[in-house]
Motif scaffolding. Structure first.
Motif, PDB file in Angstrom:
ATOM      1  N   UNK A   6       0.818  -1.220   0.000  1.00  0.00           N
ATOM      2  CA  UNK A   6       0.000   0.000   0.000  1.00  0.00           C
ATOM      3  C   UNK A   6       0.852   1.271   0.000  1.00  0.00           C
ATOM      4  N   UNK A   7       1.994   1.228   0.683  1.00  0.00           N
ATOM      5  CA  UNK A   7       2.865   2.410   0.722  1.00  0.00           C
ATOM      6  C   UNK A   7       3.452   2.673  -0.661  1.00  0.00           C
ATOM      7  N   UNK A   8       3.916   1.630  -1.345  1.00  0.00           N
ATOM      8  CA  UNK A   8       4.462   1.811  -2.692  1.00  0.00           C
ATOM      9  C   UNK A   8       3.398   2.358  -3.636  1.00  0.00           C
ATOM     10  N   UNK A   9       2.186   1.836  -3.542  1.00  0.00           N
ATOM     11  CA  UNK A   9       1.108   2.326  -4.410  1.00  0.00           C
ATOM     12  C   UNK A   9       0.810   3.790  -4.141  1.00  0.00           C
ATOM     13  N   UNK A  10       0.812   4.173  -2.865  1.00  0.00           N
ATOM     14  CA  UNK A  10       0.565   5.573  -2.519  1.00  0.00           C
ATOM     15  C   UNK A  10       1.671   6.475  -3.075  1.00  0.00           C
ATOM     16  N   UNK A  11       2.917   6.008  -3.013  1.00  0.00           N
ATOM     17  CA  UNK A  11       4.033   6.791  -3.551  1.00  0.00           C
ATOM     18  C   UNK A  11       3.868   7.004  -5.049  1.00  0.00           C
ATOM     19  N   UNK A  12       3.507   5.940  -5.764  1.00  0.00           N
ATOM     20  CA  UNK A  12       3.400   6.014  -7.219  1.00  0.00           C
ATOM     21  C   UNK A  12       2.209   6.856  -7.668  1.00  0.00           C
ATOM     22  N   UNK A  13       1.149   6.891  -6.845  1.00  0.00           N
ATOM     23  CA  UNK A  13      -0.078   7.586  -7.242  1.00  0.00           C
ATOM     24  C   UNK A  13      -0.238   8.954  -6.583  1.00  0.00           C
ATOM     25  N   UNK A  45      11.982   5.895   2.808  1.00  0.00           N
ATOM     26  CA  UNK A  45      10.749   6.336   2.153  1.00  0.00           C
ATOM     27  C   UNK A  45      10.380   7.743   2.595  1.00  0.00           C
ATOM     28  N   UNK A  46      10.498   8.008   3.899  1.00  0.00           N
ATOM     29  CA  UNK A  46      10.064   9.294   4.426  1.00  0.00           C
ATOM     30  C   UNK A  46      11.107  10.393   4.250  1.00  0.00           C
ATOM     31  N   UNK A  47      12.378  10.036   4.232  1.00  0.00           N
ATOM     32  CA  UNK A  47      13.413  11.065   4.100  1.00  0.00           C
ATOM     33  C   UNK A  47      13.777  11.339   2.643  1.00  0.00           C
ATOM     34  N   UNK A  48      13.988  10.269   1.864  1.00  0.00           N
ATOM     35  CA  UNK A  48      14.391  10.430   0.466  1.00  0.00           C
ATOM     36  C   UNK A  48      13.206  10.421  -0.488  1.00  0.00           C
ATOM     37  N   UNK A  49      12.036  10.035   0.025  1.00  0.00           N
ATOM     38  CA  UNK A  49      10.823   9.913  -0.809  1.00  0.00           C
ATOM     39  C   UNK A  49      11.065   8.989  -1.998  1.00  0.00           C
ATOM     40  N   UNK A  77      13.926   2.011  -8.840  1.00  0.00           N
ATOM     41  CA  UNK A  77      13.369   2.610  -7.641  1.00  0.00           C
ATOM     42  C   UNK A  77      12.022   3.225  -7.972  1.00  0.00           C
ATOM     43  N   UNK A  78      11.213   3.377  -6.961  1.00  0.00           N
ATOM     44  CA  UNK A  78       9.943   4.092  -7.101  1.00  0.00           C
ATOM     45  C   UNK A  78      10.098   5.415  -6.379  1.00  0.00           C
ATOM     46  N   UNK A  79       9.905   6.502  -7.099  1.00  0.00           N
ATOM     47  CA  UNK A  79       9.984   7.832  -6.495  1.00  0.00           C
ATOM     48  C   UNK A  79       8.573   8.326  -6.200  1.00  0.00           C
ATOM     49  N   UNK A 119       4.264  14.002  -6.205  1.00  0.00           N
ATOM     50  CA  UNK A 119       3.655  15.025  -5.346  1.00  0.00           C
ATOM     51  C   UNK A 119       2.262  14.587  -4.917  1.00  0.00           C
ATOM     52  N   UNK A 120       1.967  14.825  -3.660  1.00  0.00           N
ATOM     53  CA  UNK A 120       0.697  14.398  -3.083  1.00  0.00           C
ATOM     54  C   UNK A 120       0.860  13.235  -2.128  1.00  0.00           C
ATOM     55  N   UNK A 121       1.991  12.530  -2.254  1.00  0.00           N
ATOM     56  CA  UNK A 121       2.219  11.395  -1.350  1.00  0.00           C
ATOM     57  C   UNK A 121       2.505  11.870   0.069  1.00  0.00           C
TER      58      UNK A 121
END
Length: 383
Positions: A164-171, A194-198, A208-210, A213-215
């Motif tokens: 779920x965290x990866x999906x939120x990052x991508x979307x 995840x929280x520092x480097x996003x 990598x998954x970056x 914006x909005x995450x």
């Protein structure tokens, strides 16, 4: 929850939800974005304030959704959280920055409920959820693999199962992590990058998954779990912590319990809450006195039992009492309907808590004017 002025709302498990319409469709407990879809749509239609990237509503509208209000067209937004406005404003503002949000408080302070409604209002989806337990694996936060695909074709994007965290990052959406301090420390720390480097590295693919914006991420934690899997200083620095307090006044807590029980009761075809408001007030009084270790008039010091006696537990006691009144009584909530529930909530340690409860009954309840029926009912179930 995981503490300033009259707080909290109350979710069935957390103190925090307030009123909510009956469930959408046949779902026993619809997601916030489904149960309150009409309110979210009304806010979106009339919200002309700036919105952060990929937010469904402006920060002002998100706060209005949680705290309640009346829109210019007359639409009433029901309060989801009853407590200090500043707490909600700080939480919403945090999500508009690059800092993650940690909702901290004792059990029953609406942490989960507030988390769900924040995600629903910000992203329109509260389901990107990681449930923290002692057995939560690293894959739940990062990613896993479809082993059939992995064995057949080797590591590939098709074989990767995003968390779920990866999906939120991508979307560019809001992810949620419940009970963060229950997760093993080494798994917790997978959130640091995840929280520092996003970004979320996938070394097996050299990719990598970056985060777009909005995450952002909302975590909840029970501050009575401190020392079990306490957050590392490195991880804690990645969060802005907002403490959700217990309701400050008896009136606020009675209002929270009444609203939530009324909503649950309507979905279960139970009697209306007004028929039992006096019993709700007594349940709240008992819980607050034992929780605070002093009677409401401040004259008698009390021993505190081992349980939390949260607003969420008060809601459970009253809801169960309403069910007893409806199915085995005349539909009116009375002392006998809530007595067993109170006993179960207070006496968690059969040895120590039973002594505390008996002492409270004899020194406080027995002497209180107008509580004779409550005393008899409690004595009967305590025998």
């Amino acid at each position: 929850m995981s503490a300033p002025v009259a707080p909290t709302s109350v979710d069935p498990s957390e103190n925090g939800s307030v009123s909510a319409p009956a469930g959408a469709g046949q779902a026993l407990r619809p997601h916030a974005e489904d149960a309150f879809a009409h309110e979210l749509a009304a806010l979106a239609a009339q919200d002309d304030r700036p919105r952060p990237a990929r937010w469904k509503l402006s920060p002002w509208a998100v706060a209005t959704y949680l705290l309640g209000g009346t829109l210019p067209d007359g639409t009433v937004i029901t309060p989801k959280y009853v407590g200090p406005r500043r707490i909600v404003e700080v939480a919403v503002t945090t999500l508009a920055t690059d800092r993650a949000l940690l909702l901290l408080g004792v059990p029953g302070t609406a942490k989960t409920w507030v988390s769900e409604h924040l995600a629903a209002a910000v992203s329109g989806d509260s389901t990107l959820l990681v449930q923290g337990t002692a057995g939560t694996p690293e894959e739940a936060i990062r990613y896993g693999w479809n082993y059939a695909q992995l064995l057949a074709h080797g590591p590939s994007r098709d074989a990767l199962v995003p968390s779920p965290v990866m999906r939120a990052m991508a979307q560019g959406m809001t992810a949620r992590v419940e009970e963060l301090t229950r997760i093993p420390a080494d798994v917790q720390d997978t959130l640091i990058t995840i929280l520092s480097e996003k970004t979320l590295p996938i070394p097996e693919l050299g990719e990598e998954v970056q985060a777009v914006r909005g995450f952002n991420l909302i975590a909840t934690a029970n501050d009575r779990d401190r020392g079990v899997n306490d957050l590392s200083s490195a991880l804690r620095r990645r969060f802005n912590t907002v403490v959700l307090p217990l309701p400050e006044t008896p009136e606020a807590e009675v209002d929270i319990v009444s609203r939530r029980v009324d909503q649950i009761g309507r979905s279960l075809d139970l009697p209306a809450v007004p028929d039992g408001v006096d019993e709700i007030r007594r349940v709240v009084t008992v819980f607050r006195e034992l929780r605070d270790g002093v009677t409401v008039d401040g004259r008698t010091k009390l021993k505190t039992p081992s349980g939390t006696l949260s607003t969420a537990e008060a809601i459970s006691v009253v809801t169960n009492g309403l069910a007893l009144a409806a199915h085995f009584g005349d539909g009116v909530l009375r002392a006998g309907d809530v007595a067993a529930g109170i006993l179960g909530a207070v006496v968690r340690d059969p040895a120590a808590d039973r002594v505390i409860w008996q002492e409270y009954l004899e020194t406080v309840v027995r002497e209180r004017d107008g509580w004779a029926d409550f005393y008899r009912a409690c004595r009967e179930v305590s025998a």
